[in-house]
Design a protein around this motif. Structure first.
Motif, PDB file in Angstrom:
ATOM      1  N   CYS A  19       0.854  -1.188   0.000  1.00  0.00           N
ATOM      2  CA  CYS A  19       0.000   0.000   0.000  1.00  0.00           C
ATOM      3  C   CYS A  19       0.894   1.243   0.000  1.00  0.00           C
ATOM      4  O   CYS A  19       1.834   1.340   0.787  1.00  0.00           O
ATOM      5  CB  CYS A  19      -0.892  -0.010   1.242  1.00  0.00           C
ATOM      6  SG  CYS A  19      -1.837   1.521   1.453  1.00  0.00           S
ATOM      7  N   CYS A  22       0.259   2.971   3.766  1.00  0.00           N
ATOM      8  CA  CYS A  22       0.698   2.324   5.020  1.00  0.00           C
ATOM      9  C   CYS A  22       1.754   1.237   4.802  1.00  0.00           C
ATOM     10  O   CYS A  22       2.263   0.683   5.777  1.00  0.00           O
ATOM     11  CB  CYS A  22      -0.506   1.747   5.763  1.00  0.00           C
ATOM     12  SG  CYS A  22      -1.323   0.403   4.879  1.00  0.00           S
ATOM     13  N   CYS A  74      -4.187  -0.503   0.046  1.00  0.00           N
ATOM     14  CA  CYS A  74      -4.949  -1.544   0.740  1.00  0.00           C
ATOM     15  C   CYS A  74      -6.425  -1.124   0.700  1.00  0.00           C
ATOM     16  O   CYS A  74      -6.737   0.030   0.380  1.00  0.00           O
ATOM     17  CB  CYS A  74      -4.457  -1.697   2.190  1.00  0.00           C
ATOM     18  SG  CYS A  74      -4.783  -0.261   3.223  1.00  0.00           S
ATOM     19  N   HIS A  77      -7.303   2.031   2.832  1.00  0.00           N
ATOM     20  CA  HIS A  77      -6.888   3.329   2.306  1.00  0.00           C
ATOM     21  C   HIS A  77      -7.588   3.675   1.000  1.00  0.00           C
ATOM     22  O   HIS A  77      -7.800   4.848   0.704  1.00  0.00           O
ATOM     23  CB  HIS A  77      -5.359   3.395   2.215  1.00  0.00           C
ATOM     24  CG  HIS A  77      -4.750   3.667   3.558  1.00  0.00           C
ATOM     25  ND1 HIS A  77      -3.943   2.766   4.212  1.00  0.00           N
ATOM     26  CD2 HIS A  77      -4.906   4.728   4.383  1.00  0.00           C
ATOM     27  CE1 HIS A  77      -3.615   3.282   5.403  1.00  0.00           C
ATOM     28  NE2 HIS A  77      -4.175   4.464   5.520  1.00  0.00           N
TER      29      HIS A  77
HETATM   30 ZN   LIG Z   1      -2.993   1.124   3.412  1.00  0.00          ZN
END
Ligand SMILES: [Zn+2]
Length: 260
Positions: A19, A22, A74, A77
């Motif tokens: 991601c 993150c 992800c 997000h």
């Molecule tokens: Zn993420």
């Protein structure tokens, strides 16, 4: 239009399968043999695919499904950036994408050059202009590539591209007109594209080579261009291995860990 397989491959590889916000790994290997990998990544559009989508007010007339307009996230997000489009305008999305992809590229440059830390690092060749400046400034050329998981046709295509690069290097200094230079850079763009089509990213470094010529001459020194054709999957694997070794170095709002 749909996202092409090629755009997907490039996006996943450039993002290192993580991601962009993150850095959660987006491919989860199975715990038992019978299961498959679980893909939890999503490709989010920066400029939306449909006129009513998030960030639709920003003008854009490019290809919305091209990897340059996509960011790998992800599920959490992806939902966040689309729900909160005002907090996540196009400029912020672009900045996060390019910072993340640059981090992935640096990560691989670190791993690709392995132990000999005194050697210059390999860097991903990002554009035809990059490739041309490398080729046009070198005196010798050292290509390398892996044949793993590639069809004969893909390997042959790659080899003919590498041979062509060598030919370009031989004539680079004789290309004087601006038009010839521009045509050469364009051809470099096509070569990069063809390499990606064969499943490879090109990495390069330039090293100073010295040879003692003997006699009373001073040693000869020249620049050698080294090009390494890295299979897209191993790029991906290297980034993951690196993450496993180092853990999430920074920027991680660490999501639920895999419980080590
Ligand atoms: Zn993420």
């Amino acid at each position: 239009m749909a996202i092409s397989e090629k755009s997907m491959k490039i996006l996943w590889a450039l993002s290192g399968g993580c991601c962009a916000i993150c850095r959660t790994k987006l491919v989860i290997p199975p715990e038992v043999e019978k299961d498959d990998d679980s893909i939890i990544g999503e490709m989010a559009h920066i400029h939306p695919q449909s006129p009513g989508g998030p960030r639709a007010s920003a003008p854009f007339d490019g290809n919305r499904d091209h990897h340059s307009n996509l960011i790998l996230l992800c599920g959490n997000h992806h939902k966040l950036v689309d729900d909160q489009e005002n907090g996540w305008p196009v400029e912020r999305m672009r900045r996060v994408k390019s910072e993340h992809e640059a981090w992935v590229t640096r990560t691989l440059a670190f791993d690709a050059s392995a132990a000999e830390s005194k050697e210059p690092l390999f860097h991903m060749i990002q554009s035809g202009a990059d490739l041309w400046s490398l080729i046009a400034s070198a005196w010798s050329f050292l290509p390398s590539y892996s044949e793993e998981n590639r069809t004969d046709a893909e390997i042959e295509q790659l080899i003919s591209m590498l041979d062509e690069l060598k030919d370009w290097m031989d004539i680079a200094s004789s290309l004087e007109s601006l038009k010839e230079q521009r045509d050469a850079r364009r051809r470099m763009d096509e070569i990069l594209e063809e390499c990606v089509n064969s499943g490879y990213f090109l990495y390069s470094r330039k090293i100073r080579v010295q040879s003692s010529t003997g006699m009373n001459h001073s040693p000869m020194v020249w620049w050698q261009a080294e090009i390494r054709a890295v299979p897209i999957e191993s790029f991906f694997e290297l980034v993951h291995e690196h993450l496993d070794k180092k853990g999430h170095e920074k920027g991680g709002e660490a999501t639920d860990a895999d419980g080590e």
